[in-house]
Design an enzyme around this catalytic site. Structure first.
Site, PDB file in Angstrom:
ATOM      1  N   ARG A   1       0.739  -1.353  -0.277  1.00  0.00           N
ATOM      2  CA  ARG A   1      -0.147   0.173  -0.328  1.00  0.00           C
ATOM      3  C   ARG A   1       0.775   0.640   0.139  1.00  0.00           C
ATOM      4  O   ARG A   1       1.371   2.011   0.900  1.00  0.00           O
ATOM      5  CB  ARG A   1      -0.465   0.052   1.034  1.00  0.00           C
TER       6      ARG A   1
ATOM      7  N   GLN B   1      -1.342   2.583  -5.699  1.00  0.00           N
ATOM      8  CA  GLN B   1      -2.275   3.165  -5.740  1.00  0.00           C
ATOM      9  C   GLN B   1      -3.404   2.029  -7.091  1.00  0.00           C
ATOM     10  O   GLN B   1      -3.679   1.757  -6.522  1.00  0.00           O
ATOM     11  CB  GLN B   1      -2.541   4.295  -5.473  1.00  0.00           C
TER      12      GLN B   1
ATOM     13  N   ASP C   1      -3.811  -1.446  -6.200  1.00  0.00           N
ATOM     14  CA  ASP C   1      -4.533  -1.618  -4.824  1.00  0.00           C
ATOM     15  C   ASP C   1      -5.793  -2.084  -4.875  1.00  0.00           C
ATOM     16  O   ASP C   1      -7.454  -1.538  -4.815  1.00  0.00           O
ATOM     17  CB  ASP C   1      -4.692  -0.455  -4.095  1.00  0.00           C
TER      18      ASP C   1
ATOM     19  N   SER D   1      -8.130  -1.661  -1.893  1.00  0.00           N
ATOM     20  CA  SER D   1      -8.826  -0.140  -1.433  1.00  0.00           C
ATOM     21  C   SER D   1      -9.914  -0.526  -2.471  1.00  0.00           C
ATOM     22  O   SER D   1     -10.994  -0.047  -2.274  1.00  0.00           O
ATOM     23  CB  SER D   1      -7.986   0.581  -1.596  1.00  0.00           C
TER      24      SER D   1
ATOM     25  N   TYR E   1      -3.041   0.706   8.937  1.00  0.00           N
ATOM     26  CA  TYR E   1      -3.813  -0.094   9.725  1.00  0.00           C
ATOM     27  C   TYR E   1      -3.872  -0.468  11.082  1.00  0.00           C
ATOM     28  O   TYR E   1      -2.851   0.474  11.780  1.00  0.00           O
ATOM     29  CB  TYR E   1      -4.449  -1.880   9.464  1.00  0.00           C
TER      30      TYR E   1
END
Length: 374
Positions: A118, A123, A126, A129, A223
């Site tokens: 991440r 991106q 990902d 997500s 997280y």
């Protein structure tokens, strides 16, 4: 160089790993693409659409393929029939490790989409997500559909209908999308996350951050860190009045590979008002709400509790388009001169690779199957 798109076989899985527009882009990179018949049917992408994009539609698409892409991992029997060196890209849960063990013994190269680092450069790859965004949207829609009252404020000649009060727990990608969707539907939204930085993100979506003054639990990779039992109980005690006042509660706190934290006890749900709705997106990984069951609607006290099960698949079309773009971006990263040529010195490639050339490259699985590194 051939990419094979397989038809998902799990009954509840409606997504497909690539949609026609992504097939066309990969063909432009120099690949041939073969798609199994009806692979995109449940996501509303027809075989004819794949043909129009330049794909071959045929059974056995994975035979002699360089890369096989899917949403869920292939069955072990099918894995064992693939040629050594074939690359597989999919979500690839590592617990239990049976699929990884089969791929390792068959000398397949496997890439797990849930392990894509991440970082900003990754991106577009990902998938956690992208699928969490779909799940968050779906959670707010489920809450609005099942709540027996309006979400928005309505002022009429016959009187004023107050807006629904919605509480969202967890302000990651799924939580923020749930907040945004509930706000667009007109609800008053309050939200909580254990990460201090989340308060600003919650406010940016137009919601009211719930401040419990417990301190941040910011962890690695965006997280939250695991909390002590004492802190978890104090947090539940402080959240109780907010949940008691809510018409709808949406919980979204989950960490891949770990049991979801229990944020809401059965006793807390039992204090909610008649007609309330609880949507637990983490039900499959243990649940944020005590008593929730994945894929099941049940009643606790006066509240209807909806346990999420493969929620992105419930919106298979947009979920597939987003996931397919993640797959296509990862393949593009691993393409060199029109050939599939992963650079294992790249942190993205190395981070999501589980097995390659008869070697287990992901240390937690290597320790489980081979023993700790010397």
């Amino acid at each position: 160089m051939k990419i094979a798109v397989v038809r998902e076989t799990r009954p509840a899985e409606r997504r497909v790993a690539l949609v026609p527009e992504q097939v066309a882009k990969l063909i432009q990179l120099g690949y041939e693409v073969a798609v199994e018949p009806a692979a995109g049917e449940r996501a509303l992408f027809s075989d004819d659409a794949y043909r129009a994009a330049g794909a071959e539609v045929a059974w056995g698409a994975d035979h002699a393929a360089t890369v096989v892409v899917s949403v869920q991992p292939l069955e072990r029997e099918r894995l064992s029939r693939l040629h050594a060196g074939t690359a597989l890209i999919s979500f690839l849960p590592t617990n239990p490790p049976d699929v990884v063990r089969t791929a390792w013994r068959a000398k397949l190269t496997t890439f797990a989409m849930e392990l894509v680092p991440r970082i900003s450069r990754a991106q577009s790859m990902d998938a956690l997500s992208s699928q969490a965004m779909v799940a968050g949207y779906r959670a707010a829609i489920v809450a609005a559909e099942r709540l027996p009252r309006f979400f928005p404020l309505s002022m009429t000649a016959a009187g004023t209908v107050p807006p629904a009060q919605v509480v969202v727990l967890g302000a990651g990608v799924a939580g923020l999308q749930a907040i945004a969707t509930a706000k667009r539907l007109g609800a008053v939204v309050k939200a909580y996350d254990v990460r201090a930085a989340a308060a600003e993100e919650i406010a940016s979506m137009g919601a009211i951050p719930i401040e419990l003054e417990l301190g941040s639990l910011e962890g690695a990779g965006g997280y939250a860190r695991e909390m002590t039992p004492e802190r978890a109980q104090l947090q539940r005690d402080l959240l109780t009045p907010y949940i008691e006042a809510a018409d709808a509660l949406i919980t979204t706190a989950a960490v891949p590979g770990r049991t979801a934290p229990m944020l809401v006890s059965r006793a807390m749900v039992e204090r909610m008002k008649p007609g309330s709705i609880v949507v637990d997106l983490a039900a499959e990984s243990g649940g944020n709400v005590e008593g929730s069951v994945a894929g099941t609607e049940l009643t606790i006290g006066n509240a209807l509790v909806w346990g999420g099960a493969n929620v992105p698949s419930q919106m298979a079309g947009p979920a597939s388009r987003l996931y397919g773009q993640n797959i296509a971006s990862l393949i593009q990263l691993m393409t060199n001169g029109g050939s599939f040529d992963p650079d294992f010195s790249d942190e993205i490639v190395a981070g999501c690779c589980l097995t390659h050339n008869g070697e287990i490259r992901y240390e937690p699985i290597r320790e489980l199957l081979e023993g700790p590194l010397a």
